[in-house]
Design a protein around this motif. Structure first.
Motif, mmCIF file in Angstrom:
data_model
loop_
_atom_site.group_PDB
_atom_site.id
_atom_site.type_symbol
_atom_site.label_atom_id
_atom_site.label_comp_id
_atom_site.label_asym_id
_atom_site.label_seq_id
_atom_site.Cartn_x
_atom_site.Cartn_y
_atom_site.Cartn_z
ATOM 1 N N PRO A 237 0.997 -1.377 -0.023
ATOM 2 C CA PRO A 237 -0.173 -0.020 0.059
ATOM 3 C C PRO A 237 0.896 1.117 0.185
ATOM 4 N N ASP A 238 0.218 2.204 -0.575
ATOM 5 C CA ASP A 238 1.251 3.668 -0.528
ATOM 6 C C ASP A 238 0.417 4.680 0.082
ATOM 7 N N PRO A 239 1.027 5.813 0.414
ATOM 8 C CA PRO A 239 0.408 6.896 1.096
ATOM 9 C C PRO A 239 -0.920 7.571 0.592
ATOM 10 N N SER A 240 -1.066 7.289 -0.603
ATOM 11 C CA SER A 240 -2.316 7.790 -1.167
ATOM 12 C C SER A 240 -3.221 6.907 -0.667
ATOM 13 N N PHE A 241 -3.163 5.485 -0.686
ATOM 14 C CA PHE A 241 -4.154 4.700 -0.236
ATOM 15 C C PHE A 241 -4.461 5.009 1.542
ATOM 16 N N ALA A 242 -3.409 5.272 2.031
ATOM 17 C CA ALA A 242 -3.633 5.665 3.499
ATOM 18 C C ALA A 242 -4.780 6.761 3.812
ATOM 19 N N ARG A 243 -4.469 7.619 3.056
ATOM 20 C CA ARG A 243 -5.248 8.838 3.144
ATOM 21 C C ARG A 243 -6.637 8.731 2.826
ATOM 22 N N GLU A 244 -6.761 7.976 1.462
ATOM 23 C CA GLU A 244 -8.169 7.527 1.113
ATOM 24 C C GLU A 244 -8.950 6.796 2.035
ATOM 25 N N ILE A 245 -8.324 6.047 2.751
ATOM 26 C CA ILE A 245 -9.319 5.195 3.650
ATOM 27 C C ILE A 245 -9.310 5.809 5.178
ATOM 28 N N GLY A 246 -8.585 6.894 5.431
ATOM 29 C CA GLY A 246 -8.650 7.652 6.482
ATOM 30 C C GLY A 246 -7.868 7.103 7.699
ATOM 31 N N LEU A 247 -6.880 6.261 7.443
ATOM 32 C CA LEU A 247 -5.979 5.518 8.521
ATOM 33 C C LEU A 247 -5.311 6.782 9.612
ATOM 34 N N ASN A 248 -5.206 6.145 10.727
ATOM 35 C CA ASN A 248 -4.630 7.202 11.914
ATOM 36 C C ASN A 248 -3.094 7.518 11.231
ATOM 37 N N PRO A 249 -2.760 8.718 12.011
ATOM 38 C CA PRO A 249 -1.195 9.060 11.556
ATOM 39 C C PRO A 249 -0.052 7.912 11.676
ATOM 40 N N LEU A 250 -0.250 6.977 12.673
ATOM 41 C CA LEU A 250 0.746 6.001 13.019
ATOM 42 C C LEU A 250 0.872 4.985 11.612
ATOM 43 N N LEU A 251 -0.313 4.597 11.220
ATOM 44 C CA LEU A 251 -0.505 3.543 10.309
ATOM 45 C C LEU A 251 -0.351 4.049 8.801
ATOM 46 N N ARG A 252 -0.526 5.414 8.880
ATOM 47 C CA ARG A 252 -0.165 5.998 7.736
ATOM 48 C C ARG A 252 1.485 6.204 7.372
ATOM 49 N N LEU A 253 2.117 6.392 8.622
ATOM 50 C CA LEU A 253 3.673 6.559 8.549
ATOM 51 C C LEU A 253 4.183 5.185 8.290
ATOM 52 N N ALA A 254 3.532 4.204 8.753
ATOM 53 C CA ALA A 254 4.033 2.737 8.704
ATOM 54 C C ALA A 254 3.830 2.493 7.087
ATOM 55 N N ILE A 255 2.819 2.878 6.600
ATOM 56 C CA ILE A 255 2.534 2.505 5.294
ATOM 57 C C ILE A 255 3.401 3.243 4.381
ATOM 58 N N THR A 256 3.923 4.528 4.493
ATOM 59 C CA THR A 256 4.805 5.217 3.986
ATOM 60 C C THR A 256 5.927 4.572 3.923
ATOM 61 N N VAL A 257 6.478 4.170 4.950
ATOM 62 C CA VAL A 257 7.981 3.373 5.177
ATOM 63 C C VAL A 257 7.634 2.172 4.310
ATOM 64 N N LEU A 258 6.755 1.405 4.454
ATOM 65 C CA LEU A 258 6.596 -0.008 3.757
ATOM 66 C C LEU A 258 6.729 0.216 2.413
ATOM 67 N N SER A 259 6.374 1.248 1.851
ATOM 68 C CA SER A 259 6.178 1.619 0.235
ATOM 69 C C SER A 259 7.179 2.229 -0.231
ATOM 70 N N SER A 260 8.044 2.841 0.738
ATOM 71 C CA SER A 260 9.248 3.810 0.423
ATOM 72 C C SER A 260 10.226 3.129 -0.627
ATOM 73 N N LYS A 261 10.677 1.819 -0.523
ATOM 74 C CA LYS A 261 11.746 1.012 -1.278
ATOM 75 C C LYS A 261 11.114 1.200 -2.758
ATOM 76 N N ILE A 262 10.117 0.698 -3.119
ATOM 77 C CA ILE A 262 9.424 0.638 -4.344
ATOM 78 C C ILE A 262 9.319 1.794 -5.130
ATOM 79 N N ARG A 263 8.760 2.900 -4.284
ATOM 80 C CA ARG A 263 8.541 4.162 -4.729
ATOM 81 C C ARG A 263 9.751 4.945 -5.147
ATOM 82 N N LYS A 264 10.974 4.725 -4.340
ATOM 83 C CA LYS A 264 12.187 5.139 -4.748
ATOM 84 C C LYS A 264 12.591 4.892 -6.023
ATOM 85 N N GLN A 265 12.599 3.146 -6.095
ATOM 86 C CA GLN A 265 12.947 2.535 -7.336
ATOM 87 C C GLN A 265 12.403 2.983 -8.443
#
Length: 332
Positions: A237-265
């Motif tokens: 999942p990416d940050p846009s998805f986290a925003r769309e479904i209204g996740l709390n800031p902590l989960l949004r941060l976790a998803i941002t980190v989780l997808s950072s590798k593929i987004r950087k690539q």
């Protein structure tokens, strides 16, 4: 009412008597005739989405349905008792492995007249996924090139047909035994993932629809041309998805980190990556209905199970091997 429920994550489905659905003013009560089987059902049962989709247990599973309208809410204008309909209920209102379900009018459409209930029950989630990936997100145009991974599966088999309707060149990855099957669906280029490396064979693609994630997704970025886009339905999942479904800031941060590798690539290669978690849409289903009745799209039902076999049917999702979709017949 009979239904199959998840009582605890990672345990098999259990048959249970559950309360009748509550029908709101904008809801339609539907007798479920057929319910499609999806990898999403198995992922939810296994607890794979419990952090971002916190369902309350026990939970009735099932994300696809075709059936017959029993009654409608006071403010429903588009449907009446006796209508044959199909839908992917909203993610917060799943539960099609049951005899009846209340569906929001906005998520419902009349089923294609030219196909059976079983075929219609196989379509909503996969057809909406293909539509939202290729049309809404991908903006696929005539003459462009798209790579659809897993072309013999539920999403892939519809995505290939839709890509051809849109005038694109469609490549797909399948096992060798499914090569003729996907060519019949319209695939122009077929890669046997067991003996061939798609990264070595394909180049300059405008769009990739990835259903596997991991290394497969990383390689998919490298077959795109500059400005191309990879759309993943298996994550991360990416940050846009986290925003769309209204996740709390902590989960949004976790998803941002989780997808950072593929987004950087992707950024380094001059391409982009987006995660797609399809949403319910009666309006889009009506457009899909028209394509089905025109003969542009045909559902692929690989196996049909009786309602009592729902737990075994769920195991078939985990084991794989069904071309197209598996379907459970609930009533009728």
């Amino acid at each position: 009412m009979r239904a199959f429920v998840v009582t605890r994550y990672q345990e098999p489905l259990q048959e249970a008597d559950v309360p009748e659905p509550v029908v709101g003013e904008h809801d339609v009560l539907v007798r479920v005739d057929a319910a499609g089987l999806n990898p999403l059902d198995e992922a939810i049962r296994a607890g794979g989405f419990k952090q971002i989709l916190p369902y309350r247990l026990p939970l009735i599973l099932g994300n696809d349905l075709a059936g017959t309208v029993i009654r409608v809410g006071a403010n429903v204008r588009g449907f009446k008792p006796g209508d044959e309909v199909y839908a992917r209920p909203d993610k917060d209102r799943i539960g099609t492995f049951a005899e009846r379900i209340a569906v929001a009018e906005a998520d419902l459409a009349l089923k294609p007249a030219s196909i059976s209930m079983e075929e219609a029950g196989s379509l909503p989630l996969v057809a909406l996924t293909a539509w939202q990936a290729l049309v809404e997100r991908g903006n696929l145009q005539p003459g462009q090139k798209v790579l659809v991974h897993g072309g013999a599966g539920g999403v892939g088999s519809i995505a290939i047909q839709l890509a051809k309707h849109l005038g694109a060149t469609a490549a797909t990855t399948v096992s060798g035994s499914s090569a003729d099957f996907v060519r019949e669906l319209g695939a122009d280029i077929v890669v046997d993932y067991r003996t061939q490396d798609f990264e070595q064979l394909l180049d300059g693609y405008d769009l990739v629809l990835d259903s596997l994630g991991g290394e497969n997704l990383e390689k998919s970025l490298r077959v795109l041309k500059p400005g191309g886009k990879a759309i993943g339905i298996a994550g991360p999942p990416d940050p846009s998805f986290a925003r769309e479904i209204g996740l709390n800031p902590l989960l949004r941060l976790a998803i941002t980190v989780l997808s950072s590798k593929i987004r950087k690539q992707a950024k380094k290669l001059g391409v982009s990556y987006e995660f797609l978690f399809m949403r319910a849409s009666g309006d889009q289903l009506r457009q899909i209905t028209a394509l089905v009745d025109q003969g542009v799209l045909r559902p692929v039902v690989g196996k049909v199970f009786d309602f009592a076999q729902t737990p075994q049917a769920m195991k078939s999702i985990a084991n794989g091997g069904i071309r197209g979709k598996g379907v459970v017949t609930v009533t009728g």
